[in-house]
Design an enzyme around this catalytic site. Structure first.
Site, mmCIF file in Angstrom:
data_model
loop_
_atom_site.group_PDB
_atom_site.id
_atom_site.type_symbol
_atom_site.label_atom_id
_atom_site.label_comp_id
_atom_site.label_asym_id
_atom_site.label_seq_id
_atom_site.Cartn_x
_atom_site.Cartn_y
_atom_site.Cartn_z
ATOM 1 N N THR A 19 0.822 -1.213 0.000
ATOM 2 C CA THR A 19 0.000 0.000 0.000
ATOM 3 C C THR A 19 0.859 1.266 0.000
ATOM 4 O OG1 THR A 19 -1.055 -1.286 1.771
ATOM 5 C CG2 THR A 19 -2.211 0.654 1.020
ATOM 6 N N ARG A 23 8.346 -1.989 2.220
ATOM 7 C CA ARG A 23 8.769 -1.895 3.623
ATOM 8 C C ARG A 23 9.375 -3.210 4.046
ATOM 9 N NH1 ARG A 23 3.815 1.014 6.667
ATOM 10 N NH2 ARG A 23 3.825 2.814 5.293
ATOM 11 N N SER A 114 7.027 4.947 7.552
ATOM 12 C CA SER A 114 5.917 5.640 8.204
ATOM 13 C C SER A 114 5.967 5.568 9.725
ATOM 14 C CB SER A 114 4.608 5.093 7.656
ATOM 15 O OG SER A 114 3.538 5.868 8.084
ATOM 16 N N HIS A 115 4.949 4.960 10.320
ATOM 17 C CA HIS A 115 4.804 4.918 11.778
ATOM 18 C C HIS A 115 5.499 3.707 12.381
ATOM 19 C CE1 HIS A 115 1.782 2.870 9.534
ATOM 20 N NE2 HIS A 115 1.645 2.028 10.531
ATOM 21 N N LYS A 127 9.391 4.514 -1.181
ATOM 22 C CA LYS A 127 8.261 4.558 -2.113
ATOM 23 C C LYS A 127 8.483 5.613 -3.181
ATOM 24 C CE LYS A 127 5.393 7.558 0.734
ATOM 25 N NZ LYS A 127 4.065 7.849 1.242
ATOM 26 N N ASP A 278 3.230 11.196 12.938
ATOM 27 C CA ASP A 278 3.987 9.943 12.880
ATOM 28 C C ASP A 278 5.398 10.114 12.314
ATOM 29 O OD1 ASP A 278 3.318 10.354 10.214
ATOM 30 O OD2 ASP A 278 3.183 8.203 9.806
ATOM 31 N N ASP A 280 6.911 9.867 9.408
ATOM 32 C CA ASP A 280 7.160 10.683 8.209
ATOM 33 C C ASP A 280 6.207 11.864 8.084
ATOM 34 O OD1 ASP A 280 5.066 8.907 7.784
ATOM 35 O OD2 ASP A 280 5.341 8.926 5.613
ATOM 36 N N ASP A 282 2.843 12.184 7.930
ATOM 37 C CA ASP A 282 1.578 12.227 7.192
ATOM 38 C C ASP A 282 0.366 11.875 8.055
ATOM 39 O OD1 ASP A 282 2.220 9.565 7.329
ATOM 40 O OD2 ASP A 282 1.994 9.151 5.187
ATOM 41 N N ARG A 283 0.600 11.248 9.203
ATOM 42 C CA ARG A 283 -0.536 10.915 10.074
ATOM 43 C C ARG A 283 -0.696 11.958 11.169
ATOM 44 N NH1 ARG A 283 -1.186 4.471 11.090
ATOM 45 N NH2 ARG A 283 -0.969 3.848 8.921
ATOM 46 N N THR A 345 -8.884 1.068 1.142
ATOM 47 C CA THR A 345 -7.846 1.520 2.068
ATOM 48 C C THR A 345 -6.585 1.919 1.303
ATOM 49 O OG1 THR A 345 -8.704 0.139 3.814
ATOM 50 C CG2 THR A 345 -6.399 0.747 3.978
ATOM 51 N N GLU A 364 -8.768 8.822 6.381
ATOM 52 C CA GLU A 364 -8.799 7.409 6.723
ATOM 53 C C GLU A 364 -8.871 7.274 8.239
ATOM 54 O OE1 GLU A 364 -6.681 4.468 4.115
ATOM 55 O OE2 GLU A 364 -5.126 5.978 4.340
ATOM 56 N N GLU A 365 -9.483 6.172 8.682
ATOM 57 C CA GLU A 365 -9.610 5.922 10.115
ATOM 58 C C GLU A 365 -8.250 5.746 10.784
ATOM 59 O OE1 GLU A 365 -8.579 2.757 11.314
ATOM 60 O OE2 GLU A 365 -8.052 2.311 9.236
ATOM 61 N N SER A 366 -7.227 5.438 9.987
ATOM 62 C CA SER A 366 -5.898 5.188 10.518
ATOM 63 C C SER A 366 -5.098 6.471 10.697
ATOM 64 C CB SER A 366 -5.161 4.243 9.583
ATOM 65 O OG SER A 366 -5.188 4.772 8.267
ATOM 66 N N LYS A 377 -1.581 12.221 2.626
ATOM 67 C CA LYS A 377 -2.199 12.714 3.843
ATOM 68 C C LYS A 377 -1.174 13.606 4.533
ATOM 69 C CE LYS A 377 -1.187 8.218 5.850
ATOM 70 N NZ LYS A 377 -1.629 6.910 5.378
ATOM 71 N N ARG A 497 -7.940 -6.844 10.600
ATOM 72 C CA ARG A 497 -8.474 -5.617 11.191
ATOM 73 C C ARG A 497 -10.002 -5.710 11.208
ATOM 74 N NH1 ARG A 497 -3.845 -2.875 11.530
ATOM 75 N NH2 ARG A 497 -2.545 -2.435 9.713
HETATM 76 C C1 G1P Z 1 -2.637 0.897 6.994
HETATM 77 C C2 G1P Z 1 -3.891 1.704 7.230
HETATM 78 C C3 G1P Z 1 -4.277 2.446 5.979
HETATM 79 C C4 G1P Z 1 -3.110 3.305 5.506
HETATM 80 C C5 G1P Z 1 -1.861 2.449 5.363
HETATM 81 C C6 G1P Z 1 -0.636 3.294 5.024
HETATM 82 O O1 G1P Z 1 -2.856 -0.054 5.991
HETATM 83 O O2 G1P Z 1 -4.961 0.879 7.659
HETATM 84 O O3 G1P Z 1 -5.410 3.232 6.226
HETATM 85 O O4 G1P Z 1 -3.390 3.905 4.285
HETATM 86 O O5 G1P Z 1 -1.608 1.756 6.586
HETATM 87 O O6 G1P Z 1 -0.376 4.255 5.998
HETATM 88 P P1 G1P Z 1 -3.232 -1.578 6.273
HETATM 89 O O7 G1P Z 1 -2.144 -2.151 7.148
HETATM 90 O O8 G1P Z 1 -4.530 -1.571 7.019
HETATM 91 O O9 G1P Z 1 -3.330 -2.218 4.929
HETATM 92 ZN ZN ZN Z 2 3.222 7.909 7.775
#
Ligand code: G1P
Ligand code: ZN
Length: 544
Positions: A19, A23, A114-115, A127, A278, A280, A282-283, A345, A364-366, A377, A497
């Site tokens: 996504t 990583r 990312s996080h 990426k 987070d 990088d 973006d969150r 997602t 996004e909920e995340s 984001k 999830r």
């Molecule tokens: C997770 C989050 C999703 C976000 C992605 C990248 O992906 O749920 O919303 O876009 O990280 O930050 P997932 O592990 O659920 O596929």
């Molecule tokens: Zn991030």
């Protein structure tokens, strides 16, 4: 002495971008040829880099500095025209997206996981973002993956490291390396979008805030903007110096990993407003005094109040949310009479809608929220939009939320994650749900009657592409919902999830504890999906 080397190599297994790019454990990225192979595959997949302008930077995690040098040498060996790189190799993800757009670059390479934690024993990532500043679409990541499977050589310059500590331009075998201040352009963009005078007045009036940068990349951005430009007192930004291992922490802005911030915001002398971002940048996480704002609610509140910020004063074109995100934002779109979109997602699905001008705000909920100002984001953007709203409404966060729920109803929401479960068991659970979904409507579980059930398939209204099997959606009469899907970003086994949502219109029931409000939905999810039986777990590993 510099010379171009053509290094023979072999395809490396498992270099499949997910996504958000590729990583892996840092040590995997550090194995000989690994980074080079993937970089070469990216360059090949985009038709080479000769004559192109690229943006390059990362979140400063361990190996960022080495990887930047390798990528610069490879770009130079392959005749790139110019690489715009953040000083010290640093760029937050949204800042990189902005630079690609602002400078009209062909694309950019962002180094981050990312996080996820950083360090030699933790995670690294890479990426590619295209010329619109957004994550490469699946067609490109598929090409990158295909290249990783057939690569036989890569080209790299043999030379000394480029000095990335000083701003300015240097030549690397004819390619211009332009070292820029990573914060400046981004800060300027934020000042254009928001009412900085109003926010300055807010701080001047004694408004107190705590921004937890979690030892990650937003430290310098938040310090420059909040304390520098907006006059927040020194010390507003905590953990503001980025470190290669994020201070040994987990730079994921949620109540679990940003517990310090939660504690501070629920203490006697809590500040008015708390936020975090987070690895990088973006969150985002938003907390009021004594109240945590779920990302789904945050998206809805931001959308409903965005007109208070200059950039959105003319109104929104539409709102998009990822499928598992609560439907709170849909109600705002309905009231505003604008388009509402439900996408799979991952941020990349918002790109087309943003490019086409169909939506202005996405979330996004995340913990991801953003707008058409970039194609990622953007953590600080969300924080600044909240500040702009607070500066105009002069009400505590708590009151803004209560008023929002009174107007639209409340979508209680929580996500339960079951981590590192054996892949075949996770697949079996999902497959069973697919098989039975046709029979669910009309059946009742824990007093909730199923209204609809499917495996979400997305039809992109802009380019017509189809994305099937994006997760199981089970909607109940009255607006409650369960969504189940497997994570696309995990590094170990499968992560299930489970997203739980209860809609409550009655204001007298807007102050229930979240777990209590969701109890029937949680029990119904178990009855339908047999989570315990399939996963062998009797409770989730992480609840957010
Ligand atoms: C997770 C989050 C999703 C976000 C992605 C990248 O992906 O749920 O919303 O876009 O990280 O930050 P997932 O592990 O659920 O596929
Ligand atoms: Zn991030």
């Amino acid at each position: 002495m510099t010379r171009i080397l053509t290094v023979p190599t072999q395809p490396i297994e498992g270099q499949k971008p997910g996504t958000s790019g590729l990583r892996k454990k840092t040590k995997v990225f550090m194995t000989p040829h690994y980074l080079e192979n993937f970089t070469q595959s990216v360059f090949d997949a985009i038709g080479g880099v000769a004559g192109k302008v690229l943006v390059l930077g990362g979140d400063g995690r361990f190996f960022n500095d080495r990887a930047v040098q390798v990528i610069l040498r490879m770009a130079a060996a392959q005749d790139a025209l110019r690489v715009i790189v953040g000083q010290g190799g640093i760029l937050s993800t949204p800042a990189a997206s902005n630079l690609i757009r602002k400078r009209g670059a062909n694309g950019g390479v962002i180094l981050s996981a990312s996080h996820n934690p950083g360090g030699i024993d933790e995670d690294f990532g890479m990426k590619y973002n295209g010329e619109n500043g957004g994550p490469a679409p699946e067609s490109v990541t598929d090409r990158i993956f295909a290249r990783t499977q057939e690569l036989t050589e890569y080209k790299i310059l043999e030379t000394e490291d480029v000095d990335l500590s000083a701003l300015g331009e240097v030549s690397l075998a004819g390619m211009v390396v332009e070292v820029i201040d990573p914060v400046a352009d981004y800060a300027k963009l934020m000042a254009e979008l928001f009412d900085f005078d109003a926010i300055r007045n807010l701080f001047a009036g004694g408004f107190r805030m705590r921004f937890d940068a979690m030892h990650a990349v937003t430290g310098p951005y938040a310090t420059a903007i909040l304390e520098g430009m907006l006059g927040a007192p020194a010390g507003t930004v905590v953990n503001g110096t980025p470190s290669p291992d994020f201070g040994g922490g987990h730079p994921d802005p949620n109540p679990v990993w940003a517990k310090d911030l939660m504690d501070a915001m629920f203490a006697e002398d809590a500040p008015d407003f708390g936020a975090a971002s987070d690895g990088d940048g973006d969150r985002n996480m938003i907390v009021g005094r004594g109240i945590y704002v779920t990302p789904s609610d945050s998206l809805a509140v931001l959308a409903a109040n965005a007109h208070l910020a200059p950039a959105y004063a003319k109104g929104l074109a539409g709102i998009a949310r990822s499928m598992p995100t609560s439907r709170a934002a849909d109600r705002v779109a309905e009231k505003l009479g604008i388009e509402a979109h439900e996408t799979p997602t991952g941020w990349k699905f918002f790109g087309n809608l943003l490019d086409a001008g169909r939506v202005t705000i996405c979330g996004e909920e995340s913990a991801g929220t953003g707008s058409d100002h970039v194609r990622e984001k953007d953590g600080l953007w969300a924080v600044l939009l909240w500040l702009n709203i607070l500066a105009r409404r002069i009400e505590p966060v708590q009151q803004i939320l209560s008023a929002h729920w009174a107007e639209y109803g409340r979508n209680y929401y929580s996500r339960h994650d079951y981590e590192a479960i054996p892949t075949e068991r996770a697949n079996a659970l999902v497959q069973r749900l697919r098989d039975i979904s046709g029979d669910l409507p009309g059946q009742s579980f824990q007093g909730l009657t199923v209204e609809s059930a499917d495996d979400f398939a997305y039809h992109d209204p802009v380019d017509g592409s189809q994305s099937a099997r994006q997760g199981i959606r089970i909607g109940f009469k009255g607006g409650s919902r369960v969504v189940m899907r497997l994570s696309g970003t995990g590094t170990e086994g499968a992560t299930l999830r489970v997203y739980l949502e209860r809609y409550e219109l009655d204001p007298s029931r807007h102050d229930l504890p979240v777990e209590e409000a969701l109890a029937p939905v949680i029990a119904a999810a178990e009855d339908i999906a047999l989570i315990r039986e399939f996963t062998g777990r009797d409770r989730p590993d992480v609840t957010t």
